[in-house]
Enzyme design. Structure first.
Site, PDB file in Angstrom:
ATOM      1  N   LEU A  81       0.851  -1.212   0.043  1.00 48.36           N
ATOM      2  CA  LEU A  81       0.154  -0.079  -0.006  1.00 48.36           C
ATOM      3  C   LEU A  81       0.837   1.316  -0.222  1.00 48.36           C
ATOM      4  CD1 LEU A  81      -1.393  -1.976   2.698  1.00 48.36           C
ATOM      5  CD2 LEU A  81      -3.410  -0.270   1.630  1.00 48.36           C
ATOM      6  N   THR A 131      -5.878   2.026  -7.350  1.00 51.69           N
ATOM      7  CA  THR A 131      -6.874   3.123  -7.141  1.00 51.69           C
ATOM      8  C   THR A 131      -7.551   3.081  -8.604  1.00 51.69           C
ATOM      9  OG1 THR A 131      -7.068   5.551  -7.380  1.00 51.69           O
ATOM     10  CG2 THR A 131      -4.959   4.592  -8.197  1.00 51.69           C
ATOM     11  N   ASP A 132      -8.957   3.495  -8.384  1.00 52.71           N
ATOM     12  CA  ASP A 132      -9.836   3.489  -9.729  1.00 52.71           C
ATOM     13  C   ASP A 132      -9.284   4.694 -10.717  1.00 52.71           C
ATOM     14  OD1 ASP A 132     -10.626   5.684  -8.262  1.00 52.71           O
ATOM     15  OD2 ASP A 132     -12.760   5.178  -8.238  1.00 52.71           O
ATOM     16  N   GLU A 133      -8.234   5.586 -10.253  1.00 50.77           N
ATOM     17  CA  GLU A 133      -7.905   6.470 -11.056  1.00 50.77           C
ATOM     18  C   GLU A 133      -7.334   6.230 -12.304  1.00 50.77           C
ATOM     19  OE1 GLU A 133      -6.567  10.253  -8.808  1.00 50.77           O
ATOM     20  OE2 GLU A 133      -8.171   9.806  -7.226  1.00 50.77           O
ATOM     21  N   TYR A 157      -0.265  11.393 -10.320  1.00 47.68           N
ATOM     22  CA  TYR A 157      -0.525  10.438  -9.430  1.00 47.68           C
ATOM     23  C   TYR A 157      -1.128   9.108 -10.106  1.00 47.68           C
ATOM     24  CZ  TYR A 157      -3.356   7.545  -6.054  1.00 47.68           C
ATOM     25  OH  TYR A 157      -4.062   6.563  -5.257  1.00 47.68           O
ATOM     26  N   LYS A 161       0.437   5.294 -10.635  1.00 49.67           N
ATOM     27  CA  LYS A 161      -0.210   4.022  -9.965  1.00 49.67           C
ATOM     28  C   LYS A 161      -0.581   3.367 -11.216  1.00 49.67           C
ATOM     29  CE  LYS A 161      -1.589   3.257  -6.511  1.00 49.67           C
ATOM     30  NZ  LYS A 161      -0.950   2.515  -5.128  1.00 49.67           N
ATOM     31  N   ASN A 187     -11.829   6.619  -0.548  1.00 49.73           N
ATOM     32  CA  ASN A 187     -11.875   6.062   0.802  1.00 49.73           C
ATOM     33  C   ASN A 187     -12.092   7.285   1.896  1.00 49.73           C
ATOM     34  OD1 ASN A 187     -10.133   2.954   1.719  1.00 49.73           O
ATOM     35  ND2 ASN A 187     -10.881   3.810  -0.242  1.00 49.73           N
ATOM     36  N   ASP A 287     -10.088  25.737  -9.953  1.00 49.39           N
ATOM     37  CA  ASP A 287     -10.130  24.198 -10.068  1.00 49.39           C
ATOM     38  C   ASP A 287      -8.874  23.619 -10.037  1.00 49.39           C
ATOM     39  OD1 ASP A 287     -11.468  21.923 -10.406  1.00 49.39           O
ATOM     40  OD2 ASP A 287     -12.304  22.414 -12.409  1.00 49.39           O
ATOM     41  N   GLY A 290      -6.272  19.496 -14.800  1.00 50.29           N
ATOM     42  CA  GLY A 290      -6.741  18.414 -15.080  1.00 50.29           C
ATOM     43  C   GLY A 290      -7.731  17.662 -14.184  1.00 50.29           C
TER      44      GLY A 290
HETATM   45  P1  NAD Z   1      -1.390   7.710   2.796  1.00 47.87           P
HETATM   46  O1  NAD Z   1      -1.086   8.546   1.860  1.00 47.87           O
HETATM   47  O2  NAD Z   1      -2.332   8.043   3.652  1.00 47.87           O
HETATM   48  O3  NAD Z   1      -0.306   6.650   3.259  1.00 47.87           O
HETATM   49  C1  NAD Z   1       0.735   6.409   2.773  1.00 47.87           C
HETATM   50  C2  NAD Z   1       1.816   5.622   3.605  1.00 47.87           C
HETATM   51  O4  NAD Z   1       2.881   5.137   2.677  1.00 47.87           O
HETATM   52  C3  NAD Z   1       2.487   6.453   4.628  1.00 47.87           C
HETATM   53  O5  NAD Z   1       2.225   5.708   5.830  1.00 47.87           O
HETATM   54  C4  NAD Z   1       3.638   6.820   4.205  1.00 47.87           C
HETATM   55  O6  NAD Z   1       4.483   7.263   5.409  1.00 47.87           O
HETATM   56  C5  NAD Z   1       4.024   5.640   3.552  1.00 47.87           C
HETATM   57  N1  NAD Z   1       5.289   5.812   2.449  1.00 47.87           N
HETATM   58  C6  NAD Z   1       5.243   6.881   1.478  1.00 47.87           C
HETATM   59  N2  NAD Z   1       6.278   6.670   0.712  1.00 47.87           N
HETATM   60  C7  NAD Z   1       6.741   5.445   1.078  1.00 47.87           C
HETATM   61  C8  NAD Z   1       8.315   5.109   0.714  1.00 47.87           C
HETATM   62  N3  NAD Z   1       9.067   5.468  -0.148  1.00 47.87           N
HETATM   63  N4  NAD Z   1       8.747   3.987   1.457  1.00 47.87           N
HETATM   64  C9  NAD Z   1       7.718   3.232   2.702  1.00 47.87           C
HETATM   65  N5  NAD Z   1       6.665   3.991   2.917  1.00 47.87           N
HETATM   66  C10 NAD Z   1       6.181   5.093   2.227  1.00 47.87           C
HETATM   67  O7  NAD Z   1      -2.180   6.922   1.569  1.00 47.87           O
HETATM   68  P2  NAD Z   1      -3.575   5.894   1.874  1.00 47.87           P
HETATM   69  O8  NAD Z   1      -4.656   6.880   1.601  1.00 47.87           O
HETATM   70  O9  NAD Z   1      -3.760   5.239   2.911  1.00 47.87           O
HETATM   71  O10 NAD Z   1      -3.469   4.913   0.356  1.00 47.87           O
HETATM   72  C11 NAD Z   1      -2.813   3.613   0.787  1.00 47.87           C
HETATM   73  C12 NAD Z   1      -2.663   3.013  -0.693  1.00 47.87           C
HETATM   74  O11 NAD Z   1      -4.247   2.859  -1.075  1.00 47.87           O
HETATM   75  C13 NAD Z   1      -2.063   3.895  -1.942  1.00 47.87           C
HETATM   76  O12 NAD Z   1      -1.416   2.750  -2.578  1.00 47.87           O
HETATM   77  C14 NAD Z   1      -3.128   4.502  -2.596  1.00 47.87           C
HETATM   78  O13 NAD Z   1      -2.874   4.668  -4.002  1.00 47.87           O
HETATM   79  C15 NAD Z   1      -4.250   3.381  -2.706  1.00 47.87           C
HETATM   80  N6  NAD Z   1      -5.550   3.986  -2.768  1.00 47.87           N
HETATM   81  C16 NAD Z   1      -6.039   4.864  -1.740  1.00 47.87           C
HETATM   82  C17 NAD Z   1      -7.192   5.432  -1.894  1.00 47.87           C
HETATM   83  C18 NAD Z   1      -7.803   6.446  -0.961  1.00 47.87           C
HETATM   84  O14 NAD Z   1      -9.093   6.792  -1.268  1.00 47.87           O
HETATM   85  N7  NAD Z   1      -6.929   7.122  -0.054  1.00 47.87           N
HETATM   86  C19 NAD Z   1      -8.067   4.691  -2.792  1.00 47.87           C
HETATM   87  C20 NAD Z   1      -7.903   3.821  -3.488  1.00 47.87           C
HETATM   88  C21 NAD Z   1      -6.513   3.283  -3.421  1.00 47.87           C
HETATM   89  O1  DAU Z   2     -10.236   7.465  -6.380  1.00 49.48           O
HETATM   90  C1  DAU Z   2      -9.216   7.049  -5.334  1.00 49.48           C
HETATM   91  C2  DAU Z   2      -8.229   8.036  -5.085  1.00 49.48           C
HETATM   92  O2  DAU Z   2      -9.038   8.778  -4.159  1.00 49.48           O
HETATM   93  C3  DAU Z   2      -7.264   7.660  -4.227  1.00 49.48           C
HETATM   94  O3  DAU Z   2      -6.250   6.971  -5.353  1.00 49.48           O
HETATM   95  C4  DAU Z   2      -6.364   8.855  -3.876  1.00 49.48           C
HETATM   96  O4  DAU Z   2      -5.033   8.364  -3.348  1.00 49.48           O
HETATM   97  C5  DAU Z   2      -7.264   9.691  -3.013  1.00 49.48           C
HETATM   98  O5  DAU Z   2      -6.414  10.764  -2.384  1.00 49.48           O
HETATM   99  C6  DAU Z   2      -8.503  10.258  -3.741  1.00 49.48           C
HETATM  100  O6  DAU Z   2      -8.162  11.123  -4.883  1.00 49.48           O
HETATM  101  P1  DAU Z   2      -9.158  12.199  -4.882  1.00 49.48           P
HETATM  102  O7  DAU Z   2      -8.472  13.333  -5.744  1.00 49.48           O
HETATM  103  O8  DAU Z   2     -10.478  12.103  -5.749  1.00 49.48           O
HETATM  104  O9  DAU Z   2      -9.404  12.859  -3.419  1.00 49.48           O
HETATM  105  P2  DAU Z   2      -9.450  14.285  -3.015  1.00 49.48           P
HETATM  106  O10 DAU Z   2      -9.795  14.187  -1.497  1.00 49.48           O
HETATM  107  O11 DAU Z   2      -7.981  14.887  -3.140  1.00 49.48           O
HETATM  108  O12 DAU Z   2     -10.397  15.083  -3.612  1.00 49.48           O
HETATM  109  C7  DAU Z   2     -11.833  14.624  -3.489  1.00 49.48           C
HETATM  110  C8  DAU Z   2     -12.695  15.462  -4.700  1.00 49.48           C
HETATM  111  O13 DAU Z   2     -12.897  16.806  -3.984  1.00 49.48           O
HETATM  112  C9  DAU Z   2     -12.033  15.847  -6.126  1.00 49.48           C
HETATM  113  O14 DAU Z   2     -12.900  16.080  -6.934  1.00 49.48           O
HETATM  114  C10 DAU Z   2     -11.124  17.292  -5.948  1.00 49.48           C
HETATM  115  C11 DAU Z   2     -12.267  17.843  -4.638  1.00 49.48           C
HETATM  116  N1  DAU Z   2     -11.779  18.839  -3.577  1.00 49.48           N
HETATM  117  C12 DAU Z   2     -10.486  18.199  -3.096  1.00 49.48           C
HETATM  118  C13 DAU Z   2      -9.806  18.957  -1.946  1.00 49.48           C
HETATM  119  C14 DAU Z   2      -8.786  18.569  -1.333  1.00 49.48           C
HETATM  120  C15 DAU Z   2     -12.143  20.009  -3.522  1.00 49.48           C
HETATM  121  O15 DAU Z   2     -13.079  20.437  -4.071  1.00 49.48           O
HETATM  122  N2  DAU Z   2     -11.486  20.890  -2.607  1.00 49.48           N
HETATM  123  C16 DAU Z   2     -10.440  20.368  -1.907  1.00 49.48           C
HETATM  124  O16 DAU Z   2      -9.849  21.235  -0.745  1.00 49.48           O
END
Ligand code: NAD
Ligand code: DAU
Length: 351
Positions: A81, A131-133, A157, A161, A187, A287, A290
């Site tokens: 992760l 990720t779905d992105e 990003y 991925k 999430n 905005d 991208g």
């Molecule tokens: P996060 O940013 O909260 O956590 C990432 C963790 O990875 C941190 O603990 C950080 O210290 C560690 N890390 C970063 N760089 C590192 C390195 N070089 N070596 C070792 N550790 C390192 O991320 P998250 O939101 O918990 O996401 C976790 C995984 O799930 C990611 O791969 C992300 O792409 C994927 N993901 C996230 C979401 C989301 O909504 N957050 C959705 C789908 C998939």
């Molecule tokens: O879809 C999964 C992805 O969801 C994960 O892979 C990423 O790690 C995670 O960060 C998340 O990406 P998003 O870019 O969708 O999440 P974020 O919370 O940054 O933004 C959610 C939406 O809200 C997006 O359309 C941008 C918008 N936004 C975000 C921020 C931080 C705002 O409008 N204002 C804000 O301040």
């Protein structure tokens, strides 16, 4: 079984570590994390003394460190992760995403192959949490991302991925490495770093600061409670087919503005403010470059084949999340101040 979980101190990783440590006392769980700004061992205080849990500080982009770690620890399986995870940061600093997400993943794949291949791959698995992105952006029609949707990443990003997903599949096809992959939607939940929309909004509402809405707030995301993502990862890890990909989502699409308005109302209710008070803090800002318009995940494969489904409604998950942030002011204050970095440096200097 010894499982190396990377990124276990982060948002999703900490929930996965907690689930595996408590549900599988016979497994040894190694949490490998570099403790970047997003990694926080406070997320794991309740499991840090468990006999089947150990933390290792290290950078997955450091090839010789990763090779030595695998030779020394000999993990049977990897759940990967660790990543740079924030789209906005990838726009200003894309190279750190290449280093961790691409090079770091290839280092882990190489180390796993070198360790496992001589004795045969039986019983091993390399699971990449993605990720779905990677699928790009949808319009407002009925279409959803399936496991067959072509990759079309559009941010640094998601490009990093997508690249790491391709490397994982390449190690499977070329070297026979046993792999699993999942691609999940947005999430939310406890321990989410307050740079992402939901925790950022709660933090700002709590402190009376404007809540920035990018563009017109029309973009759509599909939100899943983080503990339900952890149970999906458990299902894929234990029951998923070798070489397969599983999409994970909440069947829970929200336009950003509507979501923030709902969040404002929940915060007003939880803090006994007059309804409408928080909405006054909504502020439209420039905005994101991208900015992907819509993500929507078709989760039917994991639901039908592995029997997984979300356990909470969005209303329940959001209420639990707001409660957690209101009750964990200290956590929020520490991660939004320099104390977070200082803590990590002092705690692990020289280790
Ligand atoms: P996060 O940013 O909260 O956590 C990432 C963790 O990875 C941190 O603990 C950080 O210290 C560690 N890390 C970063 N760089 C590192 C390195 N070089 N070596 C070792 N550790 C390192 O991320 P998250 O939101 O918990 O996401 C976790 C995984 O799930 C990611 O791969 C992300 O792409 C994927 N993901 C996230 C979401 C989301 O909504 N957050 C959705 C789908 C998939
Ligand atoms: O879809 C999964 C992805 O969801 C994960 O892979 C990423 O790690 C995670 O960060 C998340 O990406 P998003 O870019 O969708 O999440 P974020 O919370 O940054 O933004 C959610 C939406 O809200 C997006 O359309 C941008 C918008 N936004 C975000 C921020 C931080 C705002 O409008 N204002 C804000 O301040």
């Amino acid at each position: 079984m010894k499982i190396l979980i990377t990124g276990g101190a982060g948002f999703i990783g900490s929930h996965v570590v907690r689930l595996f440590v408590s549900k599988y006392p016979d497994y040894q769980i190694l949490n490998l994390d570099a403790l970047t700004y997003a990694g926080n061992l406070e997320n794991l205080r309740d499991v840090e003394n468990a006999p089947n849990y150990r933390f290792i500080k290290g950078d997955i982009a450091d090839q010789s460190f990763i090779d030595q770690l695998f030779a020394h620890e000999e993990p049977d399986a990897v759940i990967h992760l660790a990543a740079e995870s924030h789209v906005d940061r990838s726009i200003t600093d894309p190279m750190s995403f290449v280093k961790t997400n691409v090079i770091g993943t290839v280092n882990l794949l190489n180390a796993a192959r070198n360790l496992w291949h001589p004795g045969g791959y039986d019983g091993h698995v390399f699971y990449h949490v993605s990720t779905d992105e990677v699928y790009g952006s949808l319009d407002f029609g009925p279409e959803m991302f399936t496991e067959e949707t072509s990759y079309d990443p559009r941010s640094p990003y998601s490009a990093s991925k997508a690249s790491s997903d391709h490397f994982v599949r390449a190690w499977h096809h070329t070297y026979g490495l046993p792999i699993k992959l999942s691609n999940c939607s947005n999430n939310y939940g406890p321990n989410h770093f307050p740079e992402k929309l939901i925790p950022l909004a709660i933090h700002r509402l709590r402190t009376g600061q404007p809540v920035p809405v990018y563009g017109k707030g029309e973009n759509v995301r599909d939100w899943l409670f983080v503990k339900d993502h952890a149970t999906a990862i458990d299902a894929v890890f234990h029951k998923g087919k070798n070489g397969d990909t599983y999409n994970i989502g909440g069947v829970n699409e929200w336009q950003n503005l509507k979501l923030i308005e709902l969040l404002c109302d929940v915060v007003d209710q939880k803090t006994s403010q007059e309804q409408g008070t928080s909405r006054k803090l909504i502020k439209f800002v420039t905005d994101r470059a991208g900015h992907d318009m819509r993500y929507a995940i078709d989760s039917s494969k994991i639901m039908n084949e592995l029997g997984w489904k979300p356990s909470v409604t969005f209303e329940q998950g959001l209420a639990q999340t707001v409660d957690w942030y209101l009750a964990n002011e200290e956590w929020l204050n520490s991660v939004t101040s320099g104390a977070y970095q200082d803590y990590n440096q002092k705690q692990y200097a020289g280790r």
